[in-house]
Scaffold this motif. Structure first.
Motif, mmCIF file in Angstrom:
data_model
loop_
_atom_site.group_PDB
_atom_site.id
_atom_site.type_symbol
_atom_site.label_atom_id
_atom_site.label_comp_id
_atom_site.label_asym_id
_atom_site.label_seq_id
_atom_site.Cartn_x
_atom_site.Cartn_y
_atom_site.Cartn_z
ATOM 1 N N ASP A 180 1.616 12.397 -3.174
ATOM 2 C CA ASP A 180 1.356 11.144 -2.918
ATOM 3 C C ASP A 180 -0.126 10.795 -3.739
ATOM 4 O O ASP A 180 -0.857 11.541 -3.674
ATOM 5 N N ASN A 181 0.161 9.691 -4.444
ATOM 6 C CA ASN A 181 -0.886 9.500 -5.475
ATOM 7 C C ASN A 181 -1.705 8.094 -4.928
ATOM 8 O O ASN A 181 -2.554 7.598 -5.606
ATOM 9 N N TYR A 182 -1.806 7.982 -3.602
ATOM 10 C CA TYR A 182 -2.626 6.937 -2.987
ATOM 11 C C TYR A 182 -3.704 7.628 -2.192
ATOM 12 O O TYR A 182 -3.606 8.381 -1.315
ATOM 13 N N PRO A 183 -5.014 6.984 -2.275
ATOM 14 C CA PRO A 183 -5.361 6.230 -3.406
ATOM 15 C C PRO A 183 -5.836 7.152 -4.676
ATOM 16 O O PRO A 183 -5.912 8.264 -4.375
ATOM 17 N N PRO A 184 -5.693 6.515 -5.681
ATOM 18 C CA PRO A 184 -6.120 7.257 -6.885
ATOM 19 C C PRO A 184 -7.431 7.759 -6.870
ATOM 20 O O PRO A 184 -8.244 7.024 -6.183
ATOM 21 N N PHE A 185 -7.945 8.819 -7.731
ATOM 22 C CA PHE A 185 -9.212 9.363 -7.794
ATOM 23 C C PHE A 185 -9.523 9.975 -8.776
ATOM 24 O O PHE A 185 -8.709 10.240 -9.697
ATOM 25 N N ILE A 191 -12.389 13.022 -10.497
ATOM 26 C CA ILE A 191 -13.314 14.068 -10.097
ATOM 27 C C ILE A 191 -13.997 14.171 -11.336
ATOM 28 O O ILE A 191 -13.663 14.626 -12.475
ATOM 29 N N GLU A 192 -15.394 14.159 -11.304
ATOM 30 C CA GLU A 192 -16.266 14.385 -12.387
ATOM 31 C C GLU A 192 -17.075 15.451 -12.341
ATOM 32 O O GLU A 192 -17.676 15.803 -11.169
ATOM 33 N N LYS A 193 -17.419 16.204 -13.245
ATOM 34 C CA LYS A 193 -18.313 17.324 -13.308
ATOM 35 C C LYS A 193 -19.775 16.636 -13.995
ATOM 36 O O LYS A 193 -19.651 16.603 -15.171
ATOM 37 N N LEU A 194 -20.801 16.565 -13.087
ATOM 38 C CA LEU A 194 -21.816 15.909 -13.725
ATOM 39 C C LEU A 194 -23.001 16.892 -14.103
ATOM 40 O O LEU A 194 -23.523 16.613 -15.166
ATOM 41 N N SER A 195 -22.907 18.083 -13.755
ATOM 42 C CA SER A 195 -23.661 19.179 -14.065
ATOM 43 C C SER A 195 -23.198 20.763 -13.902
ATOM 44 O O SER A 195 -21.907 20.469 -13.153
ATOM 45 N N ASP A 196 -24.014 21.621 -14.095
ATOM 46 C CA ASP A 196 -23.099 22.912 -13.747
ATOM 47 C C ASP A 196 -22.910 23.122 -12.091
ATOM 48 O O ASP A 196 -21.768 23.588 -11.756
ATOM 49 N N ASP A 197 -23.636 22.452 -11.339
ATOM 50 C CA ASP A 197 -23.720 22.393 -9.821
ATOM 51 C C ASP A 197 -23.601 21.308 -9.261
ATOM 52 O O ASP A 197 -23.734 21.343 -7.923
ATOM 53 N N SER A 198 -23.205 20.188 -9.761
ATOM 54 C CA SER A 198 -22.957 18.831 -9.164
ATOM 55 C C SER A 198 -21.807 18.188 -9.664
ATOM 56 O O SER A 198 -21.405 18.390 -10.800
ATOM 57 N N TYR A 199 -21.003 17.418 -8.631
ATOM 58 C CA TYR A 199 -19.732 16.823 -9.128
ATOM 59 C C TYR A 199 -19.594 15.460 -8.177
ATOM 60 O O TYR A 199 -20.527 15.376 -7.228
ATOM 61 N N ARG A 200 -18.821 14.727 -8.761
ATOM 62 C CA ARG A 200 -18.515 13.521 -8.034
ATOM 63 C C ARG A 200 -17.153 13.083 -7.808
ATOM 64 O O ARG A 200 -16.400 13.328 -8.818
ATOM 65 N N ILE A 201 -16.666 12.733 -6.817
ATOM 66 C CA ILE A 201 -15.206 12.398 -6.540
ATOM 67 C C ILE A 201 -15.341 10.835 -6.205
ATOM 68 O O ILE A 201 -16.096 10.282 -5.436
ATOM 69 N N THR A 202 -14.565 10.058 -7.045
ATOM 70 C CA THR A 202 -14.347 8.624 -6.900
ATOM 71 C C THR A 202 -12.960 8.380 -6.545
ATOM 72 O O THR A 202 -12.100 8.657 -7.178
ATOM 73 N N LEU A 203 -12.852 7.378 -5.452
ATOM 74 C CA LEU A 203 -11.711 6.963 -4.918
ATOM 75 C C LEU A 203 -11.446 5.526 -5.051
ATOM 76 O O LEU A 203 -12.565 4.673 -4.751
ATOM 77 N N ALA A 204 -10.614 4.876 -5.515
ATOM 78 C CA ALA A 204 -10.230 3.644 -5.585
ATOM 79 C C ALA A 204 -9.706 3.003 -4.424
ATOM 80 O O ALA A 204 -8.260 3.613 -3.821
ATOM 81 N N VAL A 205 -10.676 2.397 -3.301
ATOM 82 C CA VAL A 205 -10.250 2.047 -1.972
ATOM 83 C C VAL A 205 -10.514 0.587 -1.873
ATOM 84 O O VAL A 205 -10.936 0.214 -0.968
ATOM 85 N N ALA A 206 -9.806 -0.090 -2.803
ATOM 86 C CA ALA A 206 -9.763 -1.576 -2.551
ATOM 87 C C ALA A 206 -9.366 -2.174 -1.501
ATOM 88 O O ALA A 206 -8.374 -1.813 -0.924
ATOM 89 N N GLY A 207 -10.054 -3.093 -0.740
ATOM 90 C CA GLY A 207 -9.850 -3.827 0.340
ATOM 91 C C GLY A 207 -10.123 -3.118 1.753
ATOM 92 O O GLY A 207 -9.841 -3.670 2.698
ATOM 93 N N ASP A 214 -17.853 -2.272 -4.818
ATOM 94 C CA ASP A 214 -16.822 -2.646 -5.925
ATOM 95 C C ASP A 214 -15.455 -1.900 -5.782
ATOM 96 O O ASP A 214 -14.914 -1.637 -6.724
ATOM 97 N N GLY A 215 -15.327 -1.598 -4.477
ATOM 98 C CA GLY A 215 -13.985 -1.018 -4.267
ATOM 99 C C GLY A 215 -13.774 0.668 -4.512
ATOM 100 O O GLY A 215 -12.735 0.931 -4.498
ATOM 101 N N LEU A 216 -14.898 1.012 -4.791
ATOM 102 C CA LEU A 216 -14.860 2.533 -5.456
ATOM 103 C C LEU A 216 -15.782 3.457 -4.527
ATOM 104 O O LEU A 216 -16.826 2.799 -4.237
ATOM 105 N N LEU A 217 -15.124 4.325 -3.857
ATOM 106 C CA LEU A 217 -15.957 5.241 -2.886
ATOM 107 C C LEU A 217 -16.365 6.476 -3.661
ATOM 108 O O LEU A 217 -15.442 7.082 -4.204
#
Length: 165
Positions: free
Chosen positions: A32-37, A39-55, A115-118
């Motif tokens: 299931d590809n909903y919602p799209p997301f 995953i970013e690696k910001l540094s060696d020990d930090s990450y960010r997951i961003t989900l598109a949750v418009a509405g 802006d619809g992004l978690l």
């Protein structure tokens, strides 16, 4: 598509049960590809997951961090009225559940919705007891710090004697 059989590997390894369970469940998981997301690696020990949750509003999204698992669920509290004269309905408002397997010592530090992004911030914090540490080698073969210091003092004393002579 046939799943992989990890039985031969399970017989010849120790302590990798969680890894094999994860691989087996990932191969069986519904795609299931909903919602799209992202995953970013910001540094060696930090990450960010961003989900598109418009509405979705803040109170319609739940984030639960369990041991080695992050579960994000979204449920619309009010269904928008379908009484209108829609020519096309393309904005998805269906409920969702997205699971992320987290590595050991990864914890959620922050979550924001704009802006619809978690955006969910993660950081890996290894406890001091688990971090690698240098082990000093003891014994007669290696000079200690005190022996090195007294050798330096003897060298300085010899230099002073030679200058005085």
């Amino acid at each position: 598509m046939r799943g992989l059989d990890f039985t031969p590997y399970r017989r010849s390894t120790v302590g990798f049960d969680r890894l094999f369970d994860f691989l087996e469940s990932a191969s069986r998981a519904e795609q299931d590809n909903y919602p799209p997301f992202d995953i970013e690696k910001l540094s060696d020990d930090s990450y960010r997951i961003t989900l598109a949750v418009a509405g979705f509003k803040r109170d319609e999204i739940d984030i639960v961090a369990q041991q080695n698992m992050l579960v994000i669920t979204g449920r619309k509290s009010d269904q928008r009225s379908r009484d209108g004269n829609f020519l096309h309905v393309g904005i998805a408002t269906r409920a969702f559940e997205r699971r992320f397997e987290l590595a050991d010592f990864v914890r959620v530090t922050d979550a924001s919705l704009a802006d619809g992004l978690l955006a969910i911030e993660l950081v890996r914090e290894i406890p001091e007891a688990m971090k690698p540490r240098k082990i000093e080698i003891g014994g007669d073969a290696t000079p200690t710090i005190e022996a090195e210091a007294s050798e330096t003092e003897r060298s300085e004393a010899r230099a002073e004697e030679s200058q005085a002579a």
